[in-house]
Scaffold this motif. Sequence first.
Motif, PDB file in Angstrom:
ATOM      1  N   HIS A  97      37.944  -0.811  -2.318  1.00  0.00           N
ATOM      2  CA  HIS A  97      36.484  -0.929  -2.221  1.00  0.00           C
ATOM      3  C   HIS A  97      36.023  -1.871  -3.334  1.00  0.00           C
ATOM      4  O   HIS A  97      36.328  -1.649  -4.500  1.00  0.00           O
ATOM      5  N   GLU A 216      31.062  -0.130  10.479  1.00  0.00           N
ATOM      6  CA  GLU A 216      30.942   1.323  10.363  1.00  0.00           C
ATOM      7  C   GLU A 216      29.492   1.738  10.578  1.00  0.00           C
ATOM      8  O   GLU A 216      28.587   1.125  10.009  1.00  0.00           O
ATOM      9  N   LYS A 218      26.359   4.914  10.753  1.00  0.00           N
ATOM     10  CA  LYS A 218      26.005   6.187  10.104  1.00  0.00           C
ATOM     11  C   LYS A 218      24.557   6.490  10.404  1.00  0.00           C
ATOM     12  O   LYS A 218      23.717   5.612  10.251  1.00  0.00           O
ATOM     13  N   ASP A 251      33.618   6.840  11.446  1.00  0.00           N
ATOM     14  CA  ASP A 251      33.775   7.786  10.336  1.00  0.00           C
ATOM     15  C   ASP A 251      33.360   9.142  10.897  1.00  0.00           C
ATOM     16  O   ASP A 251      32.233   9.322  11.347  1.00  0.00           O
ATOM     17  N   HIS A 254      29.975  10.734  10.204  1.00  0.00           N
ATOM     18  CA  HIS A 254      28.762   9.942  10.498  1.00  0.00           C
ATOM     19  C   HIS A 254      28.223  10.219  11.888  1.00  0.00           C
ATOM     20  O   HIS A 254      27.911   9.293  12.654  1.00  0.00           O
ATOM     21  N   HIS A 278      37.665   6.513   9.690  1.00  0.00           N
ATOM     22  CA  HIS A 278      37.564   7.170   8.382  1.00  0.00           C
ATOM     23  C   HIS A 278      37.633   8.649   8.678  1.00  0.00           C
ATOM     24  O   HIS A 278      36.694   9.225   9.202  1.00  0.00           O
ATOM     25  N   ASP A 286      27.297  14.248   6.092  1.00  0.00           N
ATOM     26  CA  ASP A 286      28.453  13.418   5.716  1.00  0.00           C
ATOM     27  C   ASP A 286      29.127  14.057   4.505  1.00  0.00           C
ATOM     28  O   ASP A 286      29.157  13.513   3.408  1.00  0.00           O
ATOM     29  N   ASP A 324      38.484   8.920   4.443  1.00  0.00           N
ATOM     30  CA  ASP A 324      37.316   8.676   3.594  1.00  0.00           C
ATOM     31  C   ASP A 324      36.794  10.039   3.203  1.00  0.00           C
ATOM     32  O   ASP A 324      36.163  10.721   4.004  1.00  0.00           O
TER      33      ASP A 324
HETATM   34  C1  LRH Z   1      29.487   5.746   3.655  1.00  0.00           C
HETATM   35  C2  LRH Z   1      31.001   5.646   3.609  1.00  0.00           C
HETATM   36  C3  LRH Z   1      31.535   4.237   3.701  1.00  0.00           C
HETATM   37  C4  LRH Z   1      31.996   3.883   2.330  1.00  0.00           C
HETATM   38  C5  LRH Z   1      31.521   4.954   1.500  1.00  0.00           C
HETATM   39  C6  LRH Z   1      32.398   5.198   0.342  1.00  0.00           C
HETATM   40  O1  LRH Z   1      29.092   7.082   3.748  1.00  0.00           O
HETATM   41  O2  LRH Z   1      31.546   6.479   4.568  1.00  0.00           O
HETATM   42  O3  LRH Z   1      32.702   4.211   4.441  1.00  0.00           O
HETATM   43  O4  LRH Z   1      31.783   2.637   1.952  1.00  0.00           O
HETATM   44  O5  LRH Z   1      31.410   6.078   2.330  1.00  0.00           O
END
Ligand code: LRH
Length: 425
Positions: A97, A216, A218, A251, A254, A278, A286, A324
């Motif tokens: 990241h 991604e 959310k 994810d 999400h 994720h 979340d 994640d």
């Molecule tokens: C946002 C998320 C995304 C990342 C972060 C750490 O909720 O899932 O994937 O960038 O968490």
Amino acid sequence: MQLDKDSILAANGSLHNHEADFNHLAEKLSRSHTDVEALVKKIADFQVAVPSWALGAGGTRFGRFSFHGEPATLEQKIADVGILHALTQTAGAVSLHIPWDVPTDYAAVKQIADQNGIVFDAINSNTFQDQPGAKLSYKHGSLANTDEAIRAQAVEHNHEVVRIGEKLGSKSLTVWLADGTSFPGQRSFQKALAQTEKSCKEIYAGMPDDWSLLIEYKPYEPNFYSTVIMDWGTSFMLANACGERAYTLVDLGHHLPNSNIEQVVATLMAKGKLGGFHFNDSKYGDDDLTVGSIKPYALFLIFNELVYGMEHNPQNPDLAWMIDASHNVKDPLEDLIQSLEAIQEAYAKALLVDQKALAAAQLNHDVVQCQEILQGAYRTDVRPLLERARLSRGGALDPLGAYRTLRVREGLIGERGKHTVATGL
Ligand code: LRH
Ligand code: MN
């Protein structure tokens, strides 16, 4: 700290019980003509990327309780992923990241990764926080901001992230946007979406031809009225607008309560637009909890669609399997070991679903038999298969047990002290 195969072998101790459990299960599975060796190989080949931002203690706005011996550098993070991989033999990748994990010494980072059998999976950009010294703020959005200069800054950041990923061998960029609103009327939904699409296309255009873009979605947080990329449909639309190497990233946390995620997965695979996952679990929002800790059957149903899709949807790319999660009360490495086990278990159970029999029962509208076929697989204790998959690659019979027997956390505290803090959430 690195775990060698001999110390893991020693921690495994006697394999007597494993042999008995495995032979019992293998005999049972062979009655339904299951190729057990092929099954074990599929499970052993299944590799999940560990999130670099989840190797220290997580936290919430209400507090963060540190965990001692956290990795303070990217090199130490990759060493910790190496420990997970040595024990589980299914964590052969890391997802970085940026800017939380900007390498200072690329050669050193790649060398440690190679030593531990770790590859670099999707790399994540971050336009949800302002960076020290940043000219323009993302307070009111990044790729969807009304201000062209702020959008340009965010697009440039994503291109910079791709350049970093290229040096490490990543082949995909994950974009998650916090952009949205907390009050009705705060933004024009249509203008925000149009600007986001334009920005995503600019990011896509700046990627090498062999890279993929994972978008991604959310529904909320950190904005609490709307999020520009709120659901799979919006991500799917943007991926189609960008091009054939843009996909949707799912994810698990999400989704609004009671969403049918397995149907989302089936739909995206049918359209060849599912790029990756994720993995985590949640009770409410979340929550980023341990995979399979709250809704293990839902995870199984998702893997049932994935196994079907991997068999029947050649139009869909190889998937990026990533965790994640965030660890508020558990040792991060123990939490990740449990998540890796839950993912392998759901995959193994899904591989036991007799897809032919299920298709026949569906054709005959034999609703009861459909459920029996699914739950028959789900009720199978597949852990001896996971043990065999790990042992076949020199891993631990019981990764969590070995982690504790080998006093890994104590060893890390001995090396790093009690006050190191890992970058990340
Ligand atoms: C946002 C998320 C995304 C990342 C972060 C750490 O909720 O899932 O994937 O960038 O968490
Ligand atoms: Mn995520």
